[in-house]
Design a protein around this motif. Structure first.
Motif, short mmCIF file in Angstrom:
data_model
loop_
_atom_site.label_atom_id
_atom_site.label_comp_id
_atom_site.label_asym_id
_atom_site.label_seq_id
_atom_site.Cartn_x
_atom_site.Cartn_y
_atom_site.Cartn_z
N GLY A 1 0.79 -1.22 0.00
CA GLY A 1 0.00 0.00 0.00
C GLY A 1 0.83 1.27 0.00
N HIS A 2 2.15 1.17 -0.20
CA HIS A 2 3.02 2.34 -0.21
C HIS A 2 3.95 2.28 -1.42
CE1 HIS A 2 1.80 1.79 3.98
NE2 HIS A 2 2.09 3.09 4.21
N SER A 3 4.51 3.40 -1.77
CA SER A 3 5.53 3.48 -2.82
C SER A 3 6.53 4.57 -2.45
CB SER A 3 4.89 3.78 -4.18
OG SER A 3 4.20 5.03 -4.16
N PHE A 4 7.78 4.37 -2.93
CA PHE A 4 8.85 5.34 -2.69
C PHE A 4 9.12 6.12 -3.97
CE2 PHE A 4 10.93 2.46 0.77
CZ PHE A 4 9.99 2.92 1.69
N HIS A 5 9.34 7.41 -3.81
CA HIS A 5 9.67 8.28 -4.93
C HIS A 5 10.85 9.16 -4.53
CE1 HIS A 5 5.89 7.20 -7.03
NE2 HIS A 5 5.36 7.23 -5.79
N LEU A 6 11.94 9.05 -5.27
CA LEU A 6 13.15 9.81 -4.95
C LEU A 6 13.08 11.18 -5.62
CD1 LEU A 6 15.87 7.02 -5.41
CD2 LEU A 6 14.60 7.66 -3.36
N GLU A 7 13.26 12.19 -4.81
CA GLU A 7 13.23 13.56 -5.29
C GLU A 7 14.57 14.23 -5.01
OE1 GLU A 7 9.97 15.50 -3.43
OE2 GLU A 7 8.42 14.31 -4.46
N LEU A 8 15.16 14.80 -6.05
CA LEU A 8 16.43 15.50 -5.88
C LEU A 8 16.23 16.74 -5.04
CD1 LEU A 8 19.44 15.44 -6.77
CD2 LEU A 8 18.77 16.90 -8.70
N ASP A 9 17.12 16.94 -4.08
CA ASP A 9 17.00 18.09 -3.18
C ASP A 9 17.09 19.40 -3.98
OD1 ASP A 9 16.80 19.35 -0.63
OD2 ASP A 9 18.97 19.70 -0.72
N SER A 10 16.45 20.43 -3.49
CA SER A 10 16.43 21.72 -4.19
C SER A 10 17.84 22.27 -4.39
CB SER A 10 15.58 22.74 -3.42
OG SER A 10 16.08 22.88 -2.09
N ALA A 11 18.78 21.89 -3.53
CA ALA A 11 20.17 22.32 -3.67
C ALA A 11 20.95 21.26 -4.45
CB ALA A 11 20.79 22.56 -2.30
N GLY A 12 20.34 20.74 -5.48
CA GLY A 12 20.94 19.65 -6.22
C GLY A 12 22.11 20.05 -7.09
N GLN A 13 22.38 21.34 -7.22
CA GLN A 13 23.52 21.78 -8.01
C GLN A 13 24.83 21.64 -7.26
OE1 GLN A 13 23.12 22.53 -11.18
NE2 GLN A 13 20.92 22.13 -10.94
N ARG A 14 24.78 21.33 -5.99
CA ARG A 14 26.01 21.14 -5.22
C ARG A 14 26.72 19.86 -5.66
NH1 ARG A 14 24.10 21.45 0.87
NH2 ARG A 14 22.65 19.91 0.01
N PRO A 15 28.03 19.77 -5.40
CA PRO A 15 28.76 18.58 -5.83
C PRO A 15 28.17 17.29 -5.28
CG PRO A 15 30.29 20.31 -5.18
CD PRO A 15 28.93 20.77 -4.80
N VAL A 16 27.78 17.29 -4.01
CA VAL A 16 27.17 16.10 -3.42
C VAL A 16 25.67 16.17 -3.63
CG1 VAL A 16 26.85 14.76 -1.32
CG2 VAL A 16 29.01 15.94 -1.72
N ARG A 17 25.14 15.18 -4.32
CA ARG A 17 23.72 15.21 -4.61
C ARG A 17 22.96 14.56 -3.46
NH1 ARG A 17 22.07 13.76 -10.58
NH2 ARG A 17 22.29 11.63 -9.81
N ASN A 18 21.92 15.24 -2.98
CA ASN A 18 21.06 14.75 -1.91
C ASN A 18 19.65 14.52 -2.44
OD1 ASN A 18 23.12 14.93 0.06
ND2 ASN A 18 22.69 17.11 0.34
N PHE A 19 18.99 13.55 -1.83
CA PHE A 19 17.63 13.21 -2.25
C PHE A 19 16.72 13.19 -1.03
CE2 PHE A 19 20.11 11.74 -5.77
CZ PHE A 19 19.28 11.80 -6.89
N ARG A 20 15.44 13.23 -1.32
CA ARG A 20 14.40 12.98 -0.33
C ARG A 20 13.58 11.79 -0.80
NH1 ARG A 20 13.69 17.51 3.11
NH2 ARG A 20 14.81 19.35 2.35
N VAL A 21 13.17 10.97 0.14
CA VAL A 21 12.37 9.79 -0.18
C VAL A 21 10.93 10.10 0.18
CG1 VAL A 21 12.04 7.32 0.21
CG2 VAL A 21 14.36 8.29 0.29
N ARG A 22 10.15 10.42 -0.83
CA ARG A 22 8.73 10.73 -0.59
C ARG A 22 7.94 9.43 -0.57
NH1 ARG A 22 4.46 11.83 -3.99
NH2 ARG A 22 5.87 11.91 -5.80
#
Length: 550
Positions: free
Chosen positions: A257-278
């Motif tokens: 009943g759930h699903s994961f969706h990876l969203e690139l953080d708003s500061a995705g232009q930085r060298p280290v890429r961060n995500f949020r798991v919605r």
């Protein structure tokens, strides 16, 4: 006798005269004289017949006696000619023999002269080859010295006058041959049994995975997959001599009943890429899902859901609509503590939980030995070796931020190298040496690991044996110097099109721009000057260790 005389006259030759005929004639004359007066008697007739019979025998006896007593030389002239001819033939043969001996002697002299000329030619060729090898070695040595001198002058011009980086270069060059043989004895290698620790940790995590499945089968918490060994220990090396950390990453998939969706953080232009798991709720009203006795979180009344069904993942491990790292870490701690008594390891080992906000760390000990284990958790990107994980790269990271992790891809690269490397390969020893050497310096363990991975990717694995140990260590220290001078070290996974094909990474990771691990040096001049100073100190320590200097 009358018949005999007639026969002689008929032939026209005179019979030979002998003494027997004289006797015979006397006898005949006497017989004629007496016969004229007396008639012949029988005795006389018999004597006459006897004389006639013995006459030829006497003749042949007399002839044979004369031949025996007085032999005449027969064909004496013919024997002399034969003798002369034989002497001429003997002299001719003797002359031919002498000519043949002279010919053999001349041929032998020619062969000796040819062999002497051939030996001189081979000696000259050997001397020429030795000269050529010496000339090439001298030329290569001059080129190496020129390259070192040019590099040192360039570094001196960019950094400062009076560069100390070349101190002891000549000593290192002279000791290069023997250092390759003695270096293993001069370096103090940590006493570790990483293979045993990794095997023990893998068995423990497999037992945990079985109980995770039983405990969470009817819940709405993340589904935990089998742990993946990552980090230095599972890669076959470690900068630590004691208290080695055995790190594993546990992939998580969404519950029913759930699903994961990876969203690139708003500061995705930085060298280290961060995500949020919605986390998103999915409709479960379909007939096949109703048979599982599950209520739909989207279309069932909230009171009925609270009364008949456990809470959704949004109400347990999320902050808002996003999966929370810290809440997930606390949940892991609770699982580890609750399941431990049911594991077979709990009979002989003692569990001690260690504090952590973004992972689950604990130590197990049995009084003689201990293992420190860190459990990370993450979500896989597509079907690749790249995850978004709970591991952080910054001091302060928001609880809903999941940095992009390449630990699994890097572990697969080291496994790829291990499958190709010969048994005596020392690439892990080289990495371990340089990750222990810069302790206290500004060069991180990950920086040295990245340099070694780049070298492993471009140099044959067969060139990392003991005979090449000094040369490979030189490659690493030179690569570090070039990176510090250029203020740049590209990430090994991000933007690298030369990765082995079986290491799958998302397309945006492989095709995006390179990630500079030394960007801080380019942005901060003071940090760059400090890095150059620390490189010089590290270089001196490196030479002292190789040369066994106090």
């Amino acid at each position: 006798m009358a018949s005999t005389s007639a026969g002689s006259r008929a032939t026209g030759t005179m019979p030979p005269y002998t003494a027997a005929e004289d006797l015979k004639a006397q006898a005949v004359s006497q017989e004629g004289a007496s016969s004229s007066s007396l008639p012949p008697r029988p005795t006389h007739r018999l004597l006459s017949l006897l004389l006639q019979t013995m006459a030829p025998m006497a003749f042949f006896f007399t002839l044979l006696k004369s031949l025996i007593q007085y032999p005449q030389p027969v064909a004496e002239g013919l024997d002399e000619e034969t003798r002369l001819r034989m002497e001429v033939r003997a002299k001719h043969l003797e002359r031919e023999r002498l000519q043949l001996e002279q010919e053999v002697e001349r041929h032998s002299q020619q062969q000796v002269q040819f062999l002497l000329l051939l030996a001189v030619a081979v000696l000259l060729v050997y001397i020429l080859v030795l000269w050529f090898i010496g000339w090439k070695s001298s030329l290569r040595r001059e080129e190496d010295e020129e390259e070192n001198r040019g590099a040192n002058e360039e570094e001196a011009g960019n950094v400062a006058a009076n560069e100390e980086d070349d101190v002891g270069n000549e000593a290192v060059n002279e000791a290069e041959d023997r250092v390759g043989r003695l270096i293993m004895q001069r370096i103090r290698w940590p006493v570790q049994d990483l293979q045993r620790g990794c095997q023990w940790t893998t068995n423990l995590m497999d037992n945990y995975t079985v109980y995770f499945g039983h405990v969470l089968s009817n819940s709405f918490y993340p589904v935990l997959q089998r742990a993946i060994g990552v980090g230095s220990a599972f890669e076959g090396w470690s900068p630590r001599e004691e208290d080695v950390v055995y790190r594993v990453l546990i992939p998580m998939t969404p519950p029913r009943g759930h699903s994961f969706h990876l969203e690139l953080d708003s500061a995705g232009q930085r060298p280290v890429r961060n995500f949020r798991v919605r986390v998103q709720l999915e409709c479960t009203c379909r007939r096949e899902q109703q048979a599982e006795d599950m209520l739909c979180f989207l279309h069932q009344p909230e009171e009925e859901l609270r009364r008949n069904q456990g809470p959704s993942l949004l109400h347990t491990l999320c902050t808002g609509s996003y999966l929370d790292v810290q809440k997930t870490a606390r949940w892991f701690y609770q699982l580890v503590r609750a399941i431990w008594p049911a594991l077979p390891q709990s009979h002989n080992w003692h569990l001690v939980l260690l504090p952590s906000t973004r992972s689950c760390q604990f130590k197990v000990t049995n009084g003689r030995e201990s293992f420190r284990i860190e459990m990370l958790f993450g979500v896989r990107r597509d079907d690749s070796a790249v995850f978004v994980s709970s591991q952080t790269r910054e001091a302060h990271t928001a609880s809903t931020i999941w940095p992009e992790s390449y630990a699994v891809a890097e572990a697969e690269f080291f496994k790829h190298i291990a499958r190709q490397a010969p048994p005596d390969s020392l690439h892990l020893k080289c990495l371990q040496f340089f990750t222990r050497l810069p302790l206290g310096f500004s060069f991180s363990t990950y920086t040295m690991k990245t340099i070694v991975m780049h070298l492993l990717n471009v140099r044959p694995v067969s060139s990392w044996c003991r005979r090449d140990l000094l040369e490979r260590l030189q490659d690493i220290i030179k690569s570090l110097r070039f990176c510090v001078q250029a203020k740049r070290l590209n990430h090994f996974i991000v933007g690298n099109p030369t990765l082995p094909q079986h290491i799958h990474v998302p397309a945006d990771v492989q095709t995006c721009g390179t990630y500079n691990l030394l960007l801080r040096l380019a942005q901060q001049p003071d940090a760059h000057a400090q890095a150059i100073h620390e490189y010089r100190v590290l270089k001196r320590w490196y030479k002292r260790i190789l040369l066994a200097e106090d």
